[in-house]
Design a protein around this motif. Structure first.
Motif, PDB file in Angstrom:
ATOM      1  N   GLU A   1       0.677  -1.391  -0.073  1.00  0.00           N
ATOM      2  CA  GLU A   1      -0.118  -0.019  -0.070  1.00  0.00           C
ATOM      3  C   GLU A   1       0.824   1.086  -0.029  1.00  0.00           C
ATOM      4  N   GLU A   2       1.862   1.329   0.820  1.00  0.00           N
ATOM      5  CA  GLU A   2       2.522   2.406   0.887  1.00  0.00           C
ATOM      6  C   GLU A   2       3.590   2.624  -0.467  1.00  0.00           C
ATOM      7  N   LYS A   3       4.023   1.377  -0.814  1.00  0.00           N
ATOM      8  CA  LYS A   3       4.768   1.589  -1.984  1.00  0.00           C
ATOM      9  C   LYS A   3       4.058   2.020  -3.326  1.00  0.00           C
ATOM     10  N   ASN A   4       2.780   1.366  -3.451  1.00  0.00           N
ATOM     11  CA  ASN A   4       1.931   1.784  -4.507  1.00  0.00           C
ATOM     12  C   ASN A   4       1.316   3.281  -4.143  1.00  0.00           C
ATOM     13  N   LEU A   5       1.392   4.005  -2.986  1.00  0.00           N
ATOM     14  CA  LEU A   5       1.018   5.453  -2.838  1.00  0.00           C
ATOM     15  C   LEU A   5       2.164   6.315  -3.434  1.00  0.00           C
ATOM     16  N   ILE A   6       3.288   5.820  -2.974  1.00  0.00           N
ATOM     17  CA  ILE A   6       4.405   6.830  -3.344  1.00  0.00           C
ATOM     18  C   ILE A   6       4.779   6.677  -4.892  1.00  0.00           C
ATOM     19  N   TYR A   7       4.548   5.454  -5.409  1.00  0.00           N
ATOM     20  CA  TYR A   7       4.793   5.425  -6.647  1.00  0.00           C
ATOM     21  C   TYR A   7       3.640   6.135  -7.499  1.00  0.00           C
ATOM     22  N   ALA A   8       2.413   6.041  -7.066  1.00  0.00           N
ATOM     23  CA  ALA A   8       1.269   6.724  -7.925  1.00  0.00           C
ATOM     24  C   ALA A   8       1.558   8.256  -7.661  1.00  0.00           C
ATOM     25  N   GLU A   9       1.996   8.940  -6.430  1.00  0.00           N
ATOM     26  CA  GLU A   9       2.086  10.166  -6.528  1.00  0.00           C
ATOM     27  C   GLU A   9       3.165  10.571  -7.231  1.00  0.00           C
ATOM     28  N   ALA A  10       4.499   9.750  -7.478  1.00  0.00           N
ATOM     29  CA  ALA A  10       5.631  10.249  -8.409  1.00  0.00           C
ATOM     30  C   ALA A  10       5.098  10.293  -9.926  1.00  0.00           C
ATOM     31  N   LEU A  11       4.251   9.310 -10.411  1.00  0.00           N
ATOM     32  CA  LEU A  11       3.681   9.049 -11.614  1.00  0.00           C
ATOM     33  C   LEU A  11       2.526  10.392 -12.017  1.00  0.00           C
ATOM     34  N   SER A  12       1.811  10.728 -10.919  1.00  0.00           N
ATOM     35  CA  SER A  12       1.041  11.872 -11.192  1.00  0.00           C
ATOM     36  C   SER A  12       1.649  13.154 -11.019  1.00  0.00           C
ATOM     37  N   LEU A  13       2.759  13.247 -10.463  1.00  0.00           N
ATOM     38  CA  LEU A  13       3.361  14.448 -10.357  1.00  0.00           C
ATOM     39  C   LEU A  13       4.214  14.737 -11.455  1.00  0.00           C
ATOM     40  N   ARG A  14       4.548  13.840 -12.210  1.00  0.00           N
ATOM     41  CA  ARG A  14       5.360  13.739 -13.489  1.00  0.00           C
ATOM     42  C   ARG A  14       4.395  14.288 -14.404  1.00  0.00           C
ATOM     43  N   ALA A  15       3.069  13.732 -14.609  1.00  0.00           N
ATOM     44  CA  ALA A  15       2.388  13.990 -15.555  1.00  0.00           C
ATOM     45  C   ALA A  15       1.891  15.501 -15.414  1.00  0.00           C
ATOM     46  N   MET A  16       1.633  15.823 -14.221  1.00  0.00           N
ATOM     47  CA  MET A  16       1.270  17.186 -13.799  1.00  0.00           C
ATOM     48  C   MET A  16       2.288  18.306 -14.233  1.00  0.00           C
ATOM     49  N   MET A  17       3.637  18.074 -13.881  1.00  0.00           N
ATOM     50  CA  MET A  17       4.726  18.879 -14.102  1.00  0.00           C
ATOM     51  C   MET A  17       4.641  19.032 -15.761  1.00  0.00           C
ATOM     52  N   HIS A  18       4.794  18.145 -16.463  1.00  0.00           N
ATOM     53  CA  HIS A  18       4.934  17.909 -18.017  1.00  0.00           C
ATOM     54  C   HIS A  18       3.278  18.677 -18.489  1.00  0.00           C
ATOM     55  N   PHE A  19       2.443  18.492 -17.666  1.00  0.00           N
ATOM     56  CA  PHE A  19       1.148  19.139 -18.355  1.00  0.00           C
ATOM     57  C   PHE A  19       1.336  20.746 -18.272  1.00  0.00           C
ATOM     58  N   ASP A  20       1.903  21.211 -17.171  1.00  0.00           N
ATOM     59  CA  ASP A  20       2.209  22.666 -16.895  1.00  0.00           C
ATOM     60  C   ASP A  20       3.153  23.191 -17.773  1.00  0.00           C
ATOM     61  N   LEU A  21       4.204  22.556 -17.865  1.00  0.00           N
ATOM     62  CA  LEU A  21       5.006  23.092 -18.821  1.00  0.00           C
ATOM     63  C   LEU A  21       4.568  23.056 -20.435  1.00  0.00           C
ATOM     64  N   LEU A  22       4.020  22.142 -20.803  1.00  0.00           N
ATOM     65  CA  LEU A  22       3.379  22.111 -21.909  1.00  0.00           C
ATOM     66  C   LEU A  22       2.293  23.387 -22.220  1.00  0.00           C
ATOM     67  N   ARG A  23       1.551  23.719 -21.121  1.00  0.00           N
ATOM     68  CA  ARG A  23       0.646  24.480 -21.559  1.00  0.00           C
ATOM     69  C   ARG A  23       1.324  25.938 -21.348  1.00  0.00           C
ATOM     70  N   LEU A  24       2.474  26.162 -20.499  1.00  0.00           N
ATOM     71  CA  LEU A  24       3.273  27.371 -20.720  1.00  0.00           C
ATOM     72  C   LEU A  24       4.171  27.420 -21.884  1.00  0.00           C
ATOM     73  N   PHE A  25       4.522  26.645 -22.617  1.00  0.00           N
ATOM     74  CA  PHE A  25       5.454  26.619 -23.841  1.00  0.00           C
ATOM     75  C   PHE A  25       5.301  25.987 -25.019  1.00  0.00           C
ATOM     76  N   ALA A  26       3.789  25.877 -25.114  1.00  0.00           N
ATOM     77  CA  ALA A  26       3.124  25.296 -26.453  1.00  0.00           C
ATOM     78  C   ALA A  26       1.902  26.071 -26.530  1.00  0.00           C
ATOM     79  N   PRO A  27       1.142  25.892 -27.999  1.00  0.00           N
ATOM     80  CA  PRO A  27       0.017  26.601 -27.915  1.00  0.00           C
ATOM     81  C   PRO A  27      -1.038  25.530 -27.342  1.00  0.00           C
ATOM     82  N   ALA A  28      -2.063  26.246 -27.201  1.00  0.00           N
ATOM     83  CA  ALA A  28      -3.274  25.573 -26.826  1.00  0.00           C
ATOM     84  C   ALA A  28      -3.597  24.365 -27.648  1.00  0.00           C
ATOM     85  N   ILE A  29      -3.992  23.178 -26.921  1.00  0.00           N
ATOM     86  CA  ILE A  29      -4.162  22.089 -27.917  1.00  0.00           C
ATOM     87  C   ILE A  29      -5.288  22.377 -29.070  1.00  0.00           C
TER      88      ILE A  29
END
Length: 184
Positions: free
Chosen positions: A106-134
């Motif tokens: 449970e703890e391993k999955n929670l940490i792993y899932a948070e890391a995957l989610s944060l990676r997606a979020m950070m890429h998404f925010d960089l995309l919306r700042l450095f690329a045109p709207a979809i």
């Protein structure tokens, strides 16, 4: 790294360090919350004369001035530093035995899932700042979706590819969390 990732506490500590970086002024502690993003969305009243030169330029969508360019560069650099730290955590946690964690799978999955989610979020925010709207996607490549640590020269990708990879990471995180974060 060997010491940090030798205990469940080390993984929690690494994740905490990532959250600390996310809360920095370069990211969500200022620029990606009330600073730069507020300026580019034109939420500041320039006529009042109280806006700093960097935010005045940013509110006019001028990013290459002596005041604005360092902020834009810092967002990019800090964002990808966070992504590198997330990738290091993700690569280390995948093969780690659940016995290393106080609360097991449970703890391993929670940490792993948070890391995957944060990676997606950070890429998404960089995309919306450095690329045109979809909705204005021109098919050009604007940012890299970095998934490996270390990555020295990442390949840039288009908005659709970035969004597809972010969605993939979020779905993987959802699957990991479904085992520990959903009540009956």
């Amino acid at each position: 790294d060997d010491d940090l990732f030798s205990t469940g506490f080390g993984y929690r500590n690494a994740l905490n360090g990532i959250y600390t970086n996310l809360a920095s002024d370069e990211l969500y502690g200022k620029q990606l919350s009330w600073g730069f993003l507020s300026a580019i969305s034109q939420q500041y009243n320039q006529k009042a004369g109280t806006i700093s030169p960097m935010y005045a330029d940013a509110s006019e969508l001028i990013y290459n001035t002596v005041d604005t360019e360092p902020v834009v560069t810092a967002i990019w650099e800090k964002g990808y530093k966070v992504i590198a730290n997330l990738n290091k955590l993700i690569e280390n946690i995948r093969p780690t035995d659940i016995s290393l964690f106080e609360y097991g799978e449970e703890e391993k999955n929670l940490i792993y899932a948070e890391a995957l989610s944060l990676r997606a979020m950070m890429h998404f925010d960089l995309l919306r700042l450095f690329a045109p709207a979809i909705s204005k996607d021109d098919g050009k490549s604007y940012i890299p979706y970095v998934e490996v640590y270390p990555t020295l020269v990442p390949s840039y990708e288009g908005s659709k590819e970035i969004l597809s990879k972010a969605i993939r990471d979020l779905k993987a995180a959802k699957e990991l969390l479904s085992k520990c974060d959903i009540t009956d």
